[in-house]
Design an enzyme around this catalytic site. Structure first.
Site, mmCIF file in Angstrom:
data_model
loop_
_atom_site.group_PDB
_atom_site.id
_atom_site.type_symbol
_atom_site.label_atom_id
_atom_site.label_comp_id
_atom_site.label_asym_id
_atom_site.label_seq_id
_atom_site.Cartn_x
_atom_site.Cartn_y
_atom_site.Cartn_z
ATOM 1 N N GLU A 29 0.843 -1.198 0.000
ATOM 2 C CA GLU A 29 0.000 0.000 0.000
ATOM 3 C C GLU A 29 0.877 1.246 0.000
ATOM 4 O OE1 GLU A 29 -2.343 -0.613 3.536
ATOM 5 O OE2 GLU A 29 -3.103 -2.525 2.760
ATOM 6 N N SER A 59 -5.846 -4.054 1.199
ATOM 7 C CA SER A 59 -6.375 -5.409 1.207
ATOM 8 C C SER A 59 -5.268 -6.341 1.674
ATOM 9 C CB SER A 59 -6.819 -5.816 -0.213
ATOM 10 O OG SER A 59 -7.824 -4.982 -0.716
ATOM 11 N N GLU A 60 -5.078 -6.418 2.968
ATOM 12 C CA GLU A 60 -3.933 -7.185 3.475
ATOM 13 C C GLU A 60 -4.024 -8.663 3.128
ATOM 14 O OE1 GLU A 60 -5.049 -4.514 4.966
ATOM 15 O OE2 GLU A 60 -3.233 -3.340 5.309
ATOM 16 N N PHE A 83 2.087 -1.370 8.679
ATOM 17 C CA PHE A 83 2.401 -1.465 10.105
ATOM 18 C C PHE A 83 2.210 -2.930 10.506
ATOM 19 C CE2 PHE A 83 1.566 2.986 9.689
ATOM 20 C CZ PHE A 83 2.211 3.637 10.733
ATOM 21 N N ASP A 85 1.166 -4.272 13.008
ATOM 22 C CA ASP A 85 -0.122 -4.496 13.679
ATOM 23 C C ASP A 85 -1.161 -5.050 12.700
ATOM 24 O OD1 ASP A 85 0.314 -2.359 16.244
ATOM 25 O OD2 ASP A 85 1.332 -1.859 14.373
ATOM 26 N N HIS A 129 -0.627 0.901 16.298
ATOM 27 C CA HIS A 129 0.401 1.157 15.294
ATOM 28 C C HIS A 129 1.796 1.071 15.907
ATOM 29 C CE1 HIS A 129 -3.042 2.745 13.113
ATOM 30 N NE2 HIS A 129 -2.323 2.802 12.020
#
Ligand SMILES: Cc1ncc(C[n+]2csc(CCOP(=O)(O)OP(=O)(O)O)c2C)c(N)n1
Ligand SMILES: [Mg+2]
Lengths: 325, 338
Positions: A29, A59-60, A83, A85, A129
């Site tokens: 991204e 869209s991980e 990140f 997280d 984060h």
């Protein structure tokens, strides 16, 4: 020799590998046209073109799934999770799919891929984060876990991760991005599973990772003035784990302290400590000690975050407790 | 049917040998799974198994239309898809029985059949997860210019999970050569898809959101499947981007294991049993002049193949304990430390 920031080292490492191997692709991204939210990948799209360096939707699961499928079919892809997280949103793909594919198919599937992410605290971003999630990744059989502490290692370990035929979770500690180091020109290739003794000492072994390494070194300097000679081991990768370097150091110093950024329970220091007590118990002259972040989500306020994460000062005062007597 | 094109069979263009190949495929799949079901009740198939009895036409029509280097991604209900891409039947059955001569050496099991050598790239047991993976394989095909198409089969239930939407959007925006095939068998495990979905056609009605045409297909008509598959594969291979196909079908039995499927109304079950794709296709072949003996011979050969495969599995060795800790890493081992 040029001075390189940890941030610039990321782009240099990726560029080195993309130059060498046309099957290396990079997605994530805001990584391509914008050069990454941490500006770690600036210039890569200009240099390697919009096909090889490509922006994705938010869209991980698609990002991590895409590199898995691509690695199954002839690419050696790198993905960025902005990140660390956010791994929680695609943990199925990482932990259930990528990590298990080779074993479940009895070796039919090979996944030479790297997933990079900005990991850890120190940037006042708050609990969603900032977390250090290296211990999540370490708990999953089938994932290699790498976390460099300096710019030189970023280049070398990124190269080693790209060249490795197994999936690698590559964790860049975001508070280190601005740190600088002299890094030689030319190709740099490190080795996964090889810890570094970054400071030699006779009295206490401190085992650290990523941002905890410079803090441990600072603590060691403080204690040098007090007559305590600290050896600092930078693990560099959790999987594979260089147990030999740790044990050799403990045999020499007879004391061991681990310094972890991740929250207390099931952190990597517990595993290292367990190995040392099983395999070098009679070499120890004092109980082992784990320094960790407390078992809390990280707060945002600078004063609270500083209190939560192991600092050079807290490391130094804990080391004084362990002593050298 | 609300969404997009209604794919219909162009039976004229399918050569007879292709039709007979598909007839054999459906019988192989049917008899293989009926045998697997029996072996489950004998306690030989361990754990679980999800049968696609009644859904064979989707797998056969696609497998018959695919190029040998195309890639199949399927679900835990994946015996049939893996078999029909050409995986060895004995090795598949042995995997179900947990034997060392299984297709994954006993490490996969019923829900994870994989044979990379024939393009069967895995059976995935987390609903929806394999859609982005299939898109990724298509991305590599596009990047390397191989001309391969990735075909991913999933259930109606998968259309409500995020990975479905993430994968469709990525595939559309990158124009990837991937064909998404929803096998809508009207149920998830025990709950009807209609009870939990905002639109009547769970896959096709979502296609517009990704700039795609929602193609609806009679998944029990193998010729219609073959024709639709051929067109979709051509479209994707030519660089036209992804396709989304919803094949309406039905599983004859329950969701898994010993589930009798009693949550389904009797009339509904009967209606779909009457539309069993295998006798329907046989009747059509006979009406087109294929001799009954030809079809009987195919059936007998399928039956013999399944019996032989069963013997391979039953007499197979249990996995060598030495393999427990192999193949975590590419070096063949599982070591995480020095
Ligand atoms: C993410 C996830 N949630 C739940 C399950 C449990 N589960 C297995 S199969 C299934 C039903 C799936 O239905 P559908 O997608 O229609 O496929 P079908 O079984 O009908 O082929 C469920 C809920 C799972 N495997 N993965
Ligand atoms: Mg279903």
């Amino acid at each position: 020799m040029a001075e390189l920031t940890y941030r610039q080292a990321v782009a240099r490492g990726i560029a080195q590998e993309m130059d060498r191997d046309p099957t290396v692709y990079f997605i994530g991204e805001d990584v391509a046209a914008a050069g990454g939210v941490f500006k770690t990948t600036e210039g890569l799209q200009d240099r390697f073109g919009p096909e090889r360096v490509r922006d994705t939707p938010i869209s991980e699961e698609a990002i991590t799934g895409a590199v898995m499928g691509a690695a199954m079919n002839g690419l050696r892809p790198i993905a960025e999770i902005m990140f660390s997280d956010f791994f929680a949103t695609c943990w199925d793909i990482v932990a259930n799919q990528i990590a298990k594919a080779r074993y479940m198919t009895d070796g039919q599937i090979t996944l030479p891929l790297v997933i990079r992410a900005a990991n850890g605290g120190g940037a006042r971003f708050g609990a969603q984060h900032s977390q250090a999630m290296e211990n999540w990744a370490m708990a999953i059989p089938g994932l290699k876990v790498v976390a460099p502490s300096n710019a030189h290692d970023v280049v070398g370990l990124l190269a080693a991760s790209v060249r490795d035929d197994d999936p690698v979770v590559f964790l860049e500690q975001k508070s280190l991005y601005a740190s600088r180091q002299e890094v030689p020109e030319g190709e740099i290739v490190g080795e996964l599973g090889k810890a570094a003794v970054v400071r030699e000492g006779a009295d206490i072994t401190v085992v650290a990772l990523a941002a905890m390494v410079p803090r441990a070194l600072e603590a060691a300097e403080t204690l040098a003035g007090e007559g305590i000679d600290v050896e600092v081991v930078d693990l560099r990768s959790l999987v594979p784990l260089d147990v030999t370097t740790v044990l050799n150091s403990v045999v020499k110093t007879s004391r061991m302290v681990t310094v972890e950024e991740n929250p207390r329970l099931c952190g990597w220091g517990a595993e290292v400590t367990s190995i040392v007590t099983e395999e070098a118990f009679y070499d120890l002259d004092a109980p082992t000690l784990r320094i960790t972040t407390p078992h809390i989500p990280l707060p945002s306020a600078d004063t609270l975050e500083d209190l939560a994460m192991p600092s050079a000062e807290t490391i130094a005062s804990e080391l004084r407790r362990v002593g050298n007597g | 049917m609300t969404a997009g094109a209604d794919a219909s069979a162009d039976t004229v263009s399918i050569p007879l040998d292709k039709k007979l190949e598909m007839y054999r495929m459906m019988l192989d799949a049917r008899l293989f799974e009926e045998k697997a079901h029996k072996l489950f009740f004998e306690g030989l198939v361990k754990g679980t198994s999800h049968l696609a009895l009644g859904q064979e036409a989707v797998a056969a029509g696609f497998a018959a239309a695919m190029r040998s280097d195309d890639l199949t991604f399927c679900t835990y209900r994946g015996h049939t898809h893996t078999l029909l891409r050409g995986a060895d039947m004995g090795a598949l059955m042995a995997e179900l029985l947990g034997r060392g001569n299984g297709i994954c050496g006993g490490k996969g099991g019923s829900m994870h059949l994989t044979d990379v050598s024939v393009g069967a790239m895995g059976s995935y047991a987390i609903v929806g997860a394999h859609l982005p993976i299939a898109a990724g394989a298509a991305w590599a095909a596009q990047a390397r210019g191989t001309g391969q198409v990735s075909v991913v089969f999933f259930g109606d239930g998968a259309t409500n999970i995020g990975a479905f939407h993430e994968a469709l959007n990525l595939a559309a925006v990158w124009s990837l050569p991937v064909v998404f095939v929803c096998e809508n068998n009207l149920y998830m495990e025990y709950t009807p898809i209609g009870a939990v979905t905002a639109v009547p056609n769970p896959a096709a009605d979502r296609a517009g959101a990704y700039g795609l045409e929602g193609i609806i297909l009679d998944g029990n008509d193998v010729e219609a499947v073959y024709s639709t598959a051929t067109a979709a594969l051509e479209h994707a291979r030519a660089g036209g981007g992804p396709q989304l196909i919803e094949a309406k079908t039905y599983r004859h039995g329950g969701h898994s294991r010993a589930d009798p499927g009693t949550y389904r109304p009797d009339e509904e079950v009967q209606e779909w049993l009457d539309r069993d794709p295998i006798p329907a296709f046989r009747a059509r072949l006979e009406a087109a002049g294929v001799a009954a003996e030809t079809l009987d011979t195919i059936e007998a050969e399928s039956d013999a193949a399944v019996e032989a495969a069963t013997e391979v599995a039953r007499s197979g060795p249990f996995p060598d304990p030495a393999n427990l800790e192999t193949q975590v890493w590419a070096d063949g081992g599982s070591s995480w430390r020095n």
